[in-house]
Design an enzyme around this catalytic site. Structure first.
Site, PDB file in Angstrom:
ATOM      1  N   GLN A   7       0.981  -1.080  -0.059  1.00  0.00           N
ATOM      2  CA  GLN A   7       0.185   0.024  -0.065  1.00  0.00           C
ATOM      3  C   GLN A   7       0.916   1.277  -0.092  1.00  0.00           C
ATOM      4  OE1 GLN A   7      -3.099  -1.973   2.847  1.00  0.00           O
ATOM      5  NE2 GLN A   7      -3.581   0.169   2.466  1.00  0.00           N
ATOM      6  N   ARG A  44      -9.803  -0.230   7.152  1.00  0.00           N
ATOM      7  CA  ARG A  44     -10.738   0.675   6.503  1.00  0.00           C
ATOM      8  C   ARG A  44     -10.977   1.841   7.212  1.00  0.00           C
ATOM      9  NH1 ARG A  44     -14.446  -1.243   1.644  1.00  0.00           N
ATOM     10  NH2 ARG A  44     -14.858   0.793   0.836  1.00  0.00           N
ATOM     11  N   CYS A  45     -10.087   2.370   7.982  1.00  0.00           N
ATOM     12  CA  CYS A  45     -10.247   3.764   8.522  1.00  0.00           C
ATOM     13  C   CYS A  45      -8.837   4.263   8.867  1.00  0.00           C
ATOM     14  CB  CYS A  45     -10.862   3.196   9.895  1.00  0.00           C
ATOM     15  SG  CYS A  45      -9.598   2.613  11.036  1.00  0.00           S
ATOM     16  N   GLU A  83     -13.246   5.343   3.932  1.00  0.00           N
ATOM     17  CA  GLU A  83     -13.287   4.661   5.141  1.00  0.00           C
ATOM     18  C   GLU A  83     -14.384   4.897   6.061  1.00  0.00           C
ATOM     19  OE1 GLU A  83      -8.558   4.055   5.327  1.00  0.00           O
ATOM     20  OE2 GLU A  83      -9.482   5.769   6.050  1.00  0.00           O
TER      21      GLU A  83
END
Ligand SMILES: Cc1cc2nc3c(=O)[nH]c(=O)nc-3n(C[C@H](O)[C@H](O)[C@H](O)COP(=O)(O)OP(=O)(O)OC[C@H]3O[C@@H](n4cnc5c(N)ncnc54)[C@H](O)[C@@H]3O)c2cc1C
Lengths: 808, 284
Positions: free
Chosen positions: A239, A386-387, A762
């Site tokens: 990522q 996802r945040c 997110e």
């Protein structure tokens, strides 16, 4: 004149901001034409596989590789002893700790990497793994962070001095050999004082269970060391490819220009692919040792058991208010289970991420947050699933505390939120724990949401249902889950955000080709977000060329400018801003070229959709296509040829997306089965680049929120065995489990972002988890429930009903 | 998740299968749809050096319904069960149950024979077969024999089938009356938290006969004779259902796992059975 196309048609032709342009990536993904790490096949490539520890805590007495080496096709079996001379048996983590690459004398969690087998194909490698004999001596296992802080069992002997003293960690003093750090924000004394003297105080303890991002594509890498030219190429599920290049250079001693890191298509990341894993290091070492490319791709169980988990926060809260419901203070303490190594992926100065956003969307005058990080015999990680960094934990905490306070006040939780929202005119708003919220209009969003679902009607229906239940007419109860969240995304300003010393700016480089098409490269990397689609839209609007004519490239460090990658909803806030800024540089030069071509002064032309026009005489213009051509075919006095720009964007602040969610749920108290009747999600992500992509992101994020709230966990038994290492037990919802989502929006642009965008990928997860959880808890509120921990799977819901006497 | 190396055989007749089983003994296993066996091999929990594929054997396919007897070849898939109009007419519980097994992808491959021979307490067909009082037809070196489904299961993965025997078909008398297959599971593709198979026949407003079997609540399927008996002669009222549930609870022995603790499973079993009885009675 010559232009018969209307202005609207020109705008539409750009497919720029606000257009629901179809995703350009999907043609290849839906036809199986993606190119993922495991698709990479190089001549002579070998395959690596790990021998992993079956024990959660054990000393390694010996490792015998003879039988494995004797298997035809096996090239090498690496152990810590082989990596030690290179200084690679341990590696630094993103959190300032270090982590074993291969077990050095002991193992600290089940699934830990013990030896790396390199063989001619993955089948031989798997067989060889079975043949490596490891002699373990089992040690006492600690899976409970509270016990860990009391225990005599030292997990990390490397972190205790010879005289038994405990040296400071990366984040200051440590209180116990198994303690990692204490991190504080706000004012504890002042907060306690307010709480001690308050009209009403609600306290609650909650456990945000350990879970895992579980991307569909597991982690992997292919390393290829070319010994002739000294260049290392590394493909992987990264990522943050540029950071990986820097780390690889620092670890291996290979100069950074001789390393090329490529993130090809990535099949989902959700934070799981931010860190550096032993597999990456071992594939590099193995390629250096063998001189041929080496591939490592983990399987599903390895991914769930050993790569970065998320959450595992034990949170203790106190919230005080006046009798009328105005919140006066908030106290939060977290015991954070980080597993065996502190491998959290957070900005360096934030060992608990942005947990200090835990005052949420509310105007809370004074607050305190303390976080203690603890080692246990579990896998390392602690990533932002996802945040943004620990924001789901923070939002879950405050959204539960609000509900608990509402119970204490005997007040409607929607009204309690309204009473305490930060008001529109208070922005920019500095929160008690330090953050400066850039913009917001919470009440408007909240009112819109409550109206959309007929909140009053739902409450009336719920009250009737409670009565019907009490009369024995139904065995189903109804819950109304509310959540109002504020995210903090787009890390971040270089002055306070870095990872391994790298400032968290991001970048974009644009080249306009002579025929009026373009390629733009960014320091981020899409893992399904659709960057190739949406970044082209930002640029289309900025520079006046159709998005269809703009190629977006990311992920190859040889071509893309340096950037910190994609996680924490930072791509649009940071790299998206860089794209806009680079676009503006293009436009500035284009303006000069246009003025020259139109034979007027620079200030006498203005930009209009896809062209520069002479002010007041719109029929005199040069299109961007014409300007692009001129940039390459004419000698323009005072201007260099070409049309290129690069921007490195250091954001002045974070962005603060927010949203209002409502979930209506029916629960069968006898089986514990919840049924989601309705889910309404209003998101305000500022300027909306592509409404269709936003909707897709919201559907995905809500689905992962549903998973986490209703069953997805990494559970351990007392011996440190992972109980949920396959998808039979680890809950990944399918279309069957997913409800219909209703999406809605308001638009409050970010005042400091070039195009006012805030990030959205997110938000639905951050806001969704408390919403689903609150729905479950709200269903039982009329029967005496205050709080129960997630995940709300069938048996735990049943347990809640049972504890409340609803089966009697 | 890669299995250990194995030899693959695809014989074209049953004699060839049995010869291979005799030759390799414990080291050989037949494979039908592979959707229980292959995962076990990939996890290296099953070590099968000699894998004998049944796909090319004739005579193991097809559904036959003659003179009130339903015969299902071992290689009939769950998908075929769902799509057989005759089966739906003769034994509608089969479709209702098969639809609750796994997901369409698994059901295209998974066979009835594999499901009942596997011996996994989580499989749905064994309990169903016990409810229907089915016979399992086996063939082996010593010829053919038939075993009652109710006598077939000994413990988890332990059945009455000898290592050298192959299950060729299952058969049962087409059931009469009302039916229901009720299953609680955590998600699509999951094995049962608790499941109940119920057949009830009705005469003069009373239960004439009832058969009840439970799944994944013990190390074998549980056919509860006493639960069925508790319904016979009653009007299947609340008290009768309660009595049947109580009787069933005496026969099951669930263990704690990720689906929940024993108390929950027992409660869920009672609820699931109650609902199955109510639905079956409404159809009787
Ligand atoms: C994700 C997933 C979810 C599932 N969920 C469910 C579920 O909810 N309910 C359920 O019941 N099942 C479930 N299953 C199992 C599935 O139904 C299997 O297909 C079935 O259990 C076995 O059938 P098979 O044909 O695939 O057998 P195989 O996997 O080929 O064989 C299973 C075993 O039976 C033996 N065997 C097979 N055929 C014969 C024969 N004719 N004679 C003797 N021995 C034989 C094999 O040697 C092996 O030991 C699930 C499977 C998966 C992968």
């Amino acid at each position: 004149m010559k232009d018969e196309v209307t202005r609207e048609e020109r705008v539409a032709g750009l497919k720029g901001l606000g257009c629901s342009r179809k995703r350009v990536e999907d043609a290849r993904f839906t036809q199986g034409k993606g190119n993922y790490v495991d698709d990479i096949k190089l001549p002579g490539m070998l395959h690596g596989d790990f021998v992993r520890s079956p024990y959660a805590h054990a000393r390694i007495k010996s490792i015998n590789i003879d039988a494995a080496m004797a298997l035809p096709g096996v090239t090498a079996v690496l152990t810590a002893k082989d990596l030690e001379p290179l200084g690679l048996h341990w590696m630094p983590t993103l959190a300032g700790d270090k982590q074993m690459v291969l077990a050095d004398g002991k193992v600290l969690f089940q699934g830990q990497e013990v030896a790396f087998v390199v063989a001619s194909d993955r089948y031989v490698a798997a067989d060889a793994v079975e043949l490596v004999e490891v002699d373990y001596e089992e040690l006492e296992v600690i899976v409970d962070p509270f016990k860990s802080l009391q225990s005599d069992v030292v997990l990390r002997e490397d972190l205790v001095a010879e005289d038994g003293s405990i040296p400071n960690g990366a984040h200051g003093p440590r209180k116990h050999p198994n303690h990692i750090f204490t991190w504080e924000a706000g004012e504890e004394e002042a907060t306690n004082q307010v709480i001690d003297n308050a009209d009403v105080v609600a306290t609650e303890e909650m456990y945000y269970h350990r879970t895992h991002p579980c991307p569909l594509e597991t982690c992997g890498s292919v390393a290829s060391m070319d010994k002739v030219n000294g260049k290392l190429t590394l493909w992987g599920t990264f990522q943050a490819p540029h950071v990986v290049r820097t780390v690889a250079s620092l670890l291996s001693g290979i100069e950074e220009h001789n390393i090329r890191v490529v993130s090809p298509d990535i099949g989902g990341g959700f934070g799981n692919k931010v860190g550096v894993y032993p597999g990456y290091v071992c594939s590099i070492v193995a390629s250096i040792v063998t001189g041929v490319p080496v591939k490592w791709v983990e399987d599903r169980m390895e991914n769930l058991m050993s790569t970065a988990f998320a959450r595992d926060y034990w949170m203790k809260g106190k919230i005080s208010a006046t009798k009328e419901g105005k919140i006066t203070g908030l106290h939060c303490h977290v015991t954070a289970d980080h597993g065996a190594f502190d491998a959290c992926a957070d900005p360096t100065k934030f060992p608990a991420g942005f947990m200090n956003i835990c005052t949420g969307s509310y105007d809370i005058p004074v607050a305190y947050l303390g976080v203690d990080g603890v080692y246990t015999n579990k896998a390392p990680g602690g990533v932002s699933y996802r945040c943004s960094f620990r924001v789901t934990e923070a939002v879950y905490f405050i959204e539960r505390m609000i509900e608990v306070l509402a119970i204490e006040l005997n007040m409607d939780p929607a009204e309690l939120r309204s009473i305490n929202f930060i008001k529109k005119e208070q922005f920019p708003y500095t929160a008690a724990l330090g953050w400066e919220y850039d913009s917001g209009d919470y009440q408007t969003a909240w009112d819109k949401a409550l109206l959309a679902v007929d909140y009053k009607g739902l409450r009336a229906e719920q009250a009737e249902r409670v009565e019907a239940f009490k009369r024995g007419e139904t065995r189903k109860v109804m819950g109304i889950g509310l959540s109002f969240f504020t995210e903090i995304v787009g890390a971040g300003p270089v002055k306070n955000c870095d990872i391994l010393g790298m400032g968290m700016f991001d970048s974009c480089e644009i080249r306009i080709h002579p025929t009026g098409s373009a390629v733009a490269r960014l320091g981020t990397i899409s893992q399904g977000q659709g960057h190739a689609t949406t970044f082209a839209q930002i640029l289309a609007t900025e520079i006046g060329l159709s998005a269809e004519s703009i190629t977006i490239e990311e992920g190859d460090t040889d071509t893309a400018p340096y950037g910190l990658g994609t996680y924490g909803s930072r791509s649009t806030p940071v790299a998206g801003a860089a794209a806009a800024m680079a676009g503006r540089k293009i436009r500035a030069k284009a303006q000069m070229i246009a003025a020259y071509l139109l034979e007027v002064h620079d200030n006498d032309v203005e930009f209009d959709v896809d062209r520069f026009v002479v002010k007041g005489t719109p029929e005199q213009f040069k299109t961007m296509k014409e300007i692009a051509y001129a940039a390459y075919n004419q000698a323009i006095p005072g201007l260099e040829p070409g049309l290129e720009a690069v921007s490195y964007y250091d954001p002045p602040n974070m962005t603060y997306p927010f949203g209002a969610y409502v979930c209506v749920m029916d629960i069968d108290v006898d089986t514990g089965v919840p049924e989601i009747r309705r889910f309404y999600a209003l998101d305000d992500c500022g300027t909306r680049i592509n409404p269709m992509v936003i909707e897709g992101q919201i559907h995905g994020g809500l689905t992962e929120a549903l998973a986490v709230a209703l069953g997805q966990e990494i559970a351990y038994d007392d011996m440190g065995n992972v109980k949920t290492a396959t998808l039979m037990d680890f809950f990944l919802p399918t279309a069957w489990e997913v409800p219909n989502y209703e999406t809605d929006f308001t638009v409050t642009p970010s005042p400091h972002h070039p195009i006012g965008a805030k990030g959205v990928g997110e938000s639905p997860h951050v806001g969704g988890v408390p919403c689903f959880s609150n729905a479950v808890q709200d269903a039982f509120r009329p029967f005496g429930n205050r709080h129960t921990n997630m995940p709300h799977d069938h048996w735990r819901i049943w347990q809640t009903a049972n504890n409340l006497g609803m089966h009697d | 998740m890669i299995p250990a190396a194995f030899e693959y055989y695809r014989p074209t007749d049953m004699a060839g299968v049995i010869a291979l089983l005799q030759e390799h003994g414990d080291d050989a296993r037949v494979i039908a749809g592979g959707h229980s066996l292959i995962p076990m091999m990939k996890l290296r929990m099953a070590d099968v050096p000699h894998l004998i594929d049944l796909q090319a054997i004739k005579g193991l396919n097809g559904i036959a319904i003659t003179d009130g007897t339903v015969t299902i070849g071992a290689m009939v898939t769950q998908h075929e069960i769902i799509n057989s109009a005759e089966m739906e007419k003769a034994a509608p519980i089969m479709k209702e149950a098969a639809l609750q097994i796994a997901d369409p992808q698994v059901r295209y491959m998974g066979t009835v024979g594999g499901n009942v021979a596997n011996g996994d307490p989580g499989n749905d067909m064994p309990g169903l077969m016990q409810c229907l009082n089915a016979q399992f037809h086996l063939t082996g070196p010593d010829g053919d024999r038939t075993v009652d489904a109710r006598d077939f299961y000994e413990a988890a993965y332990m059945t009455d089938r000898e290592d050298e025997e192959v299950l060729t078909a299952v058969s049962f008398a087409a059931p009469v009356g009302g039916f229901a297959y009720e299953k609680q599971k955590r998600k699509i593709g999951d094995y049962a938290t608790a499941a109940a198979a119920v057949q009830i026949s009705k005469e003069g407003g009373k239960v004439a006969a009832a058969s009840i079997a439970m799944t994944n609540l013990s190390d074998t399927p549980v056919w509860s004779d006493s639960a069925g008996a508790a319904l016979v002669g009653t009007a299947c009222d609340d008290a009768a259902v309660k009595a049947a549930v109580t009787a069933m609870l005496g026969d099951i022995d669930p263990t704690e796992d990720n689906r929940g603790p024993v108390a929950f499973k027992r409660h869920a079993a009672g609820i699931v059975l109650g609902r199955a009885i109510t639905r079956a009675w409404s159809r009787a």
